[in-house]
Design a protein around this motif. Structure first.
Motif, PDB file in Angstrom:
ATOM      1  N   GLU A   1       6.700  12.106 -11.634  1.00 13.18           N
ATOM      2  CA  GLU A   1       5.439  11.940 -11.448  1.00 13.18           C
ATOM      3  C   GLU A   1       5.192   9.741 -12.356  1.00 13.18           C
ATOM      4  O   GLU A   1       6.399   9.343 -12.750  1.00 13.18           O
ATOM      5  CB  GLU A   1       4.976  12.549 -13.494  1.00 13.18           C
ATOM      6  CG  GLU A   1       2.953  12.410 -12.810  1.00 13.18           C
ATOM      7  CD  GLU A   1       2.339  13.882 -13.538  1.00 13.18           C
ATOM      8  OE1 GLU A   1       1.380  13.491 -14.271  1.00 13.18           O
ATOM      9  OE2 GLU A   1       3.268  14.835 -14.234  1.00 13.18           O
TER      10      GLU A   1
ATOM     11  N   THR B   1      -3.208  12.850  -7.776  1.00 14.04           N
ATOM     12  CA  THR B   1      -4.285  13.998  -8.542  1.00 14.04           C
ATOM     13  C   THR B   1      -5.464  12.306  -9.005  1.00 14.04           C
ATOM     14  O   THR B   1      -4.708  11.692 -10.610  1.00 14.04           O
ATOM     15  CB  THR B   1      -4.034  14.831  -9.680  1.00 14.04           C
ATOM     16  OG1 THR B   1      -2.327  15.076  -9.769  1.00 14.04           O
ATOM     17  CG2 THR B   1      -4.835  14.894 -10.847  1.00 14.04           C
ATOM     18  N   THR B   2      -6.709  12.377  -8.507  1.00 11.10           N
ATOM     19  CA  THR B   2      -7.533  10.966  -9.270  1.00 11.10           C
ATOM     20  C   THR B   2      -7.778  11.612 -10.603  1.00 11.10           C
ATOM     21  O   THR B   2      -8.695  10.738 -10.240  1.00 11.10           O
ATOM     22  CB  THR B   2      -8.403  11.380  -7.791  1.00 11.10           C
ATOM     23  OG1 THR B   2      -9.251  12.298  -7.820  1.00 11.10           O
ATOM     24  CG2 THR B   2      -7.975  10.925  -7.071  1.00 11.10           C
ATOM     25  N   LEU B   3      -8.748  12.862 -10.777  1.00 15.36           N
ATOM     26  CA  LEU B   3      -9.137  13.224 -12.519  1.00 15.36           C
ATOM     27  C   LEU B   3      -8.108  12.155 -12.962  1.00 15.36           C
ATOM     28  O   LEU B   3      -8.422  11.441 -14.329  1.00 15.36           O
ATOM     29  CB  LEU B   3      -8.637  14.235 -12.148  1.00 15.36           C
ATOM     30  CG  LEU B   3      -9.611  14.952 -13.774  1.00 15.36           C
ATOM     31  CD1 LEU B   3     -10.755  14.274 -13.860  1.00 15.36           C
ATOM     32  CD2 LEU B   3      -9.666  16.351 -14.076  1.00 15.36           C
ATOM     33  N   PHE B   4      -6.303  12.802 -13.050  1.00 18.79           N
ATOM     34  CA  PHE B   4      -5.855  11.582 -14.010  1.00 18.79           C
ATOM     35  C   PHE B   4      -5.326  10.666 -13.627  1.00 18.79           C
ATOM     36  O   PHE B   4      -4.146  10.249 -14.402  1.00 18.79           O
ATOM     37  CB  PHE B   4      -4.744  12.916 -13.925  1.00 18.79           C
ATOM     38  CG  PHE B   4      -5.282  14.018 -15.171  1.00 18.79           C
ATOM     39  CD1 PHE B   4      -5.880  13.874 -16.358  1.00 18.79           C
ATOM     40  CD2 PHE B   4      -4.967  15.277 -14.386  1.00 18.79           C
ATOM     41  CE1 PHE B   4      -6.376  15.270 -17.021  1.00 18.79           C
ATOM     42  CE2 PHE B   4      -6.003  16.623 -14.636  1.00 18.79           C
ATOM     43  CZ  PHE B   4      -6.147  16.622 -16.268  1.00 18.79           C
ATOM     44  N   SER B   5      -5.822  10.051 -12.573  1.00 14.57           N
ATOM     45  CA  SER B   5      -4.746   8.283 -11.860  1.00 14.57           C
ATOM     46  C   SER B   5      -3.504   8.877 -12.121  1.00 14.57           C
ATOM     47  O   SER B   5      -2.495   7.837 -11.967  1.00 14.57           O
ATOM     48  CB  SER B   5      -5.393   7.634 -12.269  1.00 14.57           C
ATOM     49  OG  SER B   5      -6.120   7.451 -12.069  1.00 14.57           O
ATOM     50  N   THR B   6      -2.888  10.142 -11.827  1.00 17.15           N
ATOM     51  CA  THR B   6      -1.641  10.203 -11.725  1.00 17.15           C
ATOM     52  C   THR B   6      -1.046  10.262 -10.039  1.00 17.15           C
ATOM     53  O   THR B   6      -2.177  10.556  -8.964  1.00 17.15           O
ATOM     54  CB  THR B   6      -0.945  11.238 -12.074  1.00 17.15           C
ATOM     55  OG1 THR B   6      -1.812  12.417 -12.008  1.00 17.15           O
ATOM     56  CG2 THR B   6      -0.873  11.041 -13.916  1.00 17.15           C
TER      57      THR B   6
ATOM     58  N   LYS C   1       2.425  12.465  -8.027  1.00 23.18           N
ATOM     59  CA  LYS C   1       3.730  13.611  -8.853  1.00 23.18           C
ATOM     60  C   LYS C   1       4.577  14.103  -7.295  1.00 23.18           C
ATOM     61  O   LYS C   1       3.893  14.227  -6.262  1.00 23.18           O
ATOM     62  CB  LYS C   1       3.054  14.857  -9.075  1.00 23.18           C
ATOM     63  CG  LYS C   1       4.566  15.824 -10.121  1.00 23.18           C
ATOM     64  CD  LYS C   1       3.510  16.925 -10.944  1.00 23.18           C
ATOM     65  CE  LYS C   1       4.580  17.612 -11.455  1.00 23.18           C
ATOM     66  NZ  LYS C   1       3.890  18.505 -12.237  1.00 23.18           N
TER      67      LYS C   1
ATOM     68  N   ASN D   1       2.150   7.576 -13.585  1.00 25.76           N
ATOM     69  CA  ASN D   1       0.616   7.494 -14.558  1.00 25.76           C
ATOM     70  C   ASN D   1       0.304   5.774 -13.076  1.00 25.76           C
ATOM     71  O   ASN D   1       0.918   4.623 -14.067  1.00 25.76           O
ATOM     72  CB  ASN D   1       0.405   7.656 -15.334  1.00 25.76           C
ATOM     73  CG  ASN D   1      -1.188   7.346 -16.075  1.00 25.76           C
ATOM     74  OD1 ASN D   1      -2.061   6.805 -15.636  1.00 25.76           O
ATOM     75  ND2 ASN D   1      -0.935   8.305 -17.216  1.00 25.76           N
TER      76      ASN D   1
ATOM     77  N   LYS E   1      -2.955   3.518 -14.108  1.00 23.88           N
ATOM     78  CA  LYS E   1      -4.346   3.635 -15.346  1.00 23.88           C
ATOM     79  C   LYS E   1      -2.840   3.139 -16.193  1.00 23.88           C
ATOM     80  O   LYS E   1      -2.840   1.660 -16.441  1.00 23.88           O
ATOM     81  CB  LYS E   1      -4.776   4.539 -16.027  1.00 23.88           C
ATOM     82  CG  LYS E   1      -5.453   5.164 -15.113  1.00 23.88           C
ATOM     83  CD  LYS E   1      -6.808   5.719 -16.131  1.00 23.88           C
ATOM     84  CE  LYS E   1      -8.054   6.383 -15.559  1.00 23.88           C
ATOM     85  NZ  LYS E   1      -8.827   6.953 -16.227  1.00 23.88           N
ATOM     86  N   THR E   2      -1.594   3.028 -16.910  1.00 26.66           N
ATOM     87  CA  THR E   2      -0.481   2.583 -17.936  1.00 26.66           C
ATOM     88  C   THR E   2       0.636   2.785 -16.859  1.00 26.66           C
ATOM     89  O   THR E   2       0.695   1.724 -16.951  1.00 26.66           O
ATOM     90  CB  THR E   2      -0.292   3.982 -19.015  1.00 26.66           C
ATOM     91  OG1 THR E   2       0.406   5.571 -17.293  1.00 26.66           O
ATOM     92  CG2 THR E   2      -1.190   4.531 -19.451  1.00 26.66           C
TER      93      THR E   2
ATOM     94  N   ASN F   1      -7.887  -0.805  -9.679  1.00 24.07           N
ATOM     95  CA  ASN F   1      -8.189  -1.004 -11.519  1.00 24.07           C
ATOM     96  C   ASN F   1      -8.781  -2.211 -11.690  1.00 24.07           C
ATOM     97  O   ASN F   1      -8.587  -3.535 -12.172  1.00 24.07           O
ATOM     98  CB  ASN F   1      -7.337  -1.170 -12.008  1.00 24.07           C
ATOM     99  CG  ASN F   1      -6.585  -1.346 -13.488  1.00 24.07           C
ATOM    100  OD1 ASN F   1      -8.011  -0.851 -14.255  1.00 24.07           O
ATOM    101  ND2 ASN F   1      -5.645  -1.412 -14.339  1.00 24.07           N
TER     102      ASN F   1
END
Length: 147
Positions: A108, A94-99, A101, A110, A112-113, A73
């Motif tokens: 799940e 999932t690198t697109l949504f930075s998650t 699971k 996240n 980023k958050t 980050n």
């Protein structure tokens, strides 16, 4: 120059001289204390990346046989356990949504958050000579390694 100003200047210069002479000895002592603390806690440090290396914002690495999620980050790098704490499956990223699971229990997280259903463990990191190290702690009861 007044006598008081002269004495202040002399004291400041003396302090700087003593500091520059003893600073290398103090840093060596701090490294020794850090090494003793690591041995007492059972922490071993494994290298896993170079500071100038190309990192994706989110990637899975296998370090010493363990799945570790490396999340970046900005200039901050986190190393997180890549195993679901509920069902012990490897977390799918999932690198697109930075998650991340778990496909078994459907929980799940996240990155980023820094929120989600999964309560993931983070590993300690340290940087030395442009190389990052991750700390694994040995479990004294079971003989295995854990974060």
């Amino acid at each position: 120059m007044k006598r008081g100003d002269f004495l202040k200047e002399m004291a400041g210069g003396l302090f700087q001289t003593v500091k520059s002479v003893y600073e290398p000895f103090l840093s060596e002592d701090l490294e020794k204390v850090e090494g003793v603390a690591d041995r007492a806690l059972g922490i071993t440090w494994q290298p896993f990346g170079i500071e100038q290396g190309t990192y994706h914002n989110l990637e899975m690495k296998f370090i010493d046989g363990r799945p570790v999620i490396v999340a970046r980050n900005g200039t901050n790098i986190l190393a997180i356990d890549g195993v679901c704490p509920v069902c012990s499956n490897i977390i799918i990223l999932t690198t697109l949504f930075s998650t991340g699971k778990c496909l078994n229990c459907q929980k799940e997280y996240n990155f980023k958050t820094q929120s989600g259903d999964l309560q993931l463990k983070s590993y300690p990191l340290k940087r030395k000579d442009e190389l990052y190290f991750i700390g694994f702690q040995k479990d004294q009861k079971q003989g295995g390694w854990y974060a």
